[in-house]
Design a protein around this motif. Structure first.
Motif: not given
Length: 609
Positions: A253-280
């Protein structure tokens, strides 16, 4: 002895659509256990497997003279001496490249990393014919770990004269390598004692042995070395490429990797990113799919903190559901439509009921304000060996600002008079209680105890900015100005906002050392770029005249961001020179810098006369 090591230790990063990556330093000297030319995730979900760590490379233009291109850091030496021959480094949309001076000849090495499949290709080229020997150094391990010689059983199979396939239990994949038009000779060695200096500085596992199955050789004006994963998988998704593409994965499924290298899939980070992901990207279906995955995993009104590397949700955050409301609210504003809010209206009402009923984390609503008992349940969650370095249990200021946003969002989707009246009562009670208890001499208290007294009356933290950035009607103008003035005085730096005022006893000026030292500093002075979004929004809501000066204050960060395609570190030190630290690429750093850059571009710059 290699010269000018510190001039070539900047890191580069390329990612693929599975969450895999390639990364090293400009000098091709791995300074982290995470550095590799191919780290795979296509067959293992969120568990990323390091395959090709580095290469031992040697080239020659005549039989009597050969030159190493590679250099490695061992416990007691740098070897071989290829770095001495490196002339330049560069990058573009397709990969990274280096040039080497080998006697009177120039050799170009280009590294291409496939975005949609798990593979890479290296092209070596020159004006004259040359021969090259390439010896891969591999590990087949979880990218968080290191290995020792003999600890891993490899199965090596020559597929033909120029290809070799390697397997290693328990991983369900094979690594295939090929040198086109060349040959492969099986001649296995262990290379001992690689030292990863960044891991040593962080108090982690810093010494590793690597396995080489054999050597590839070829001759020509251009030589191509390739490596890929089998079974081969390909992501088929048409998507506009933006800086946020670095963090976007489809696994499956589509997901946003919170950070490289050691983070994976974090809700808070994802929700803060989503509006900019949509606008871009303008891809509402993509954004909706990400939202739906999280909302479908909601429990008692609480969205997961994230999904672990096995894809299992975990729950220990008080604010993730409220950040999801923020994402929906912001995207509805961009689309000038409530369709997304109406789709998730039932889920958002579950959030409201979950918080009102106090079902998890000791959450309850008291006098209209949200209280939580669990320590370390906000974004300031550093915890190590039984110590919460920023516990913040109580009434947290940004959690409450987000709660008001949820109430407003629910009100905007409500058509019946009784529900509207109830929500208006909730909003009125909230505003009254908030403005009675949170205002302070410096702006707003960060956290209140259960008795509604400040948890620490002397700490100044950036979380108060969310009361200004999310709303233009929550606090009065004088309170807002105090918040902004204290932020500029105590927290604002050229690279983001400090997480604590320097005069506080808990302030830590550097994010460095072992795990305990880093966690103590993580939210106690360390600078976070993503917080600039809340500061700029707060200025636009309450003190627009101060926005122009902010552009100049953060000019070093904006210049750095522009030079790195907005791929920015997670954190910086609290004091000059504000050394970049933490993840080398953090999704919300990128998203918020993109967002405020767009906002700042619309601010008129005074003309000189």
């Amino acid at each position: 002895m290699i010269k000018s090591i510190r001039e070539v230790d900047d890191e580069w990063l390329l990612t693929n659509a599975f969450g895999g990556y390639a990364s090293s330093t400009v000098g091709c000297i791995n300074t982290r256990a995470y550095h590799s030319l191919l780290t795979s995730a296509s067959s293992t979900g969120g568990v990323r497997v390091q395959l090709v760590n580095t290469l031992e490379e040697r080239a020659s233009f005549n039989p009597d003279e050969s030159y190493y291109l590679s250099t490695h850091r061992y416990r007691d030496a740098y070897h071989p001496d290829g770095l001495n021959r490196m002339l330049s480094f560069g990058s573009d949309e397709s990969g990274v490249w280096w040039t080497f001076k080998l006697g009177s000849n120039i050799l170009l090495k280009r590294f291409y990393f496939n975005r949609w499949e798990e593979s890479f290709r290296i092209e070596y080229s020159s004006g004259g014919e040359f021969s090259v020997e390439i010896r891969p150094l591999i590990s087949f391990r979880n990218h968080h770990d290191v290995i020792k010689a003999g600890a891993v059983p490899y199965s090596v199979r020559s597929m033909d004269l120029e290809r070799v396939a390697i397997k290693c239990e328990p991983w369900p994949l094979s690594l295939v390598m090929k040198l086109a038009g060349g040959g492969y000779k099986h001649e296995s060695y262990w290379y001992y004692g690689f030292l990863y200096e960044e891991e040593a500085a962080r108090g982690g596992n810093s010494v590793e042995d690597l396995y080489s199955p054999g050597a590839f050789t070829a001759k020509g004006r251009q030589v191509v070395f390739e490596a890929w994963v089998e079974p081969a998988r390909r992501v088929k998704h048409t998507l506009k490429q933006t800086p946020l593409s670095t963090y976007l994965a489809f696994n499956p499924d589509p997901l946003i990797v919170a950070g490289y290298y050691w983070f994976w899939d974090w809700c808070r980070d994802t929700m803060i990113v989503l509006p900019t992901l949509y606008s871009s990207t303008g891809d509402i279906q993509l954004v909706d799919a990400i939202l739906e995955r999280y909302f479908n995993s909601m429990r008692d009104g609480f969205l997961p903190t994230g999904f672990d590397e096995a894809g299992k949700p975990f729950y220990n955050s008080v604010d993730t559901s409220l950040w999801a409301a923020y994402a929906v609210y912001a995207i509805c504003g961009q689309t000038s439509s409530l369709s997304l809010a109406l789709k998730y209206k039932g889920k958002l009402e579950e959030v409201f009921e979950g918080y009102k009923n106090g079902s998890m984390l000791g959450v309850k609503v008291v006098d209209g304000l949200v209280y939580h008992e669990a320590k370390g349940a906000t974004w300031m969650d550093a915890y190590y060996e039984g110590v919460h370095y920023t516990p913040r249990n109580g009434f947290a200021v940004e959690v409450n600002a987000l709660w008001l946003l949820l109430l407003k969002l629910l009100k905007s989707t409500t058509a019946t008079t009784p529900e509207l009246e109830q929500l208006q009562e909730e909003i009125s009670e909230f505003k009254s209680s908030f403005n009675e208890h949170f205002p302070s001499a410096f702006g707003l208290y960060d956290t209140l105890r259960a008795d509604l007294q400040p948890l620490d009356p002397h700490e100044i933290r950036p979380n108060m900015l969310f009361a200004l950035s999310l709303h233009n009607d929550l606090v009065d103008g004088k309170t807002a100005i105090r918040v902004l003035e204290s932020t500029r005085r105590e927290l604002l730096t050229p690279y983001g906002l400090r997480t604590l005022n320097p005069g506080h006893p808990s302030y830590r000026p550097r994010y460095e050392g072992d795990r305990a030292s880093r966690d103590a500093a993580y939210h106690n002075g360390t600078v976070w770029p993503w917080l600039l979004g809340a500061y700029v929004d707060g200025c636009l809501n309450y003190d627009e005249s101060s926005v122009e000066s902010t552009r100049y204050v953060i000019a070093p960060l904006l210049t750095l961001a522009h030079s790195k395609n907005y791929i920015i570190n997670e954190v910086f030190d609290g004091e000059p020179p504000h050394t970049p630290r933490g993840c080398v690429a953090q999704a919300w750093s990128t998203a918020e810098l993109l967002r405020i850059t767009e906002k700042l571009s619309h601010i008129n710059t005074p003309q000189s006369h």
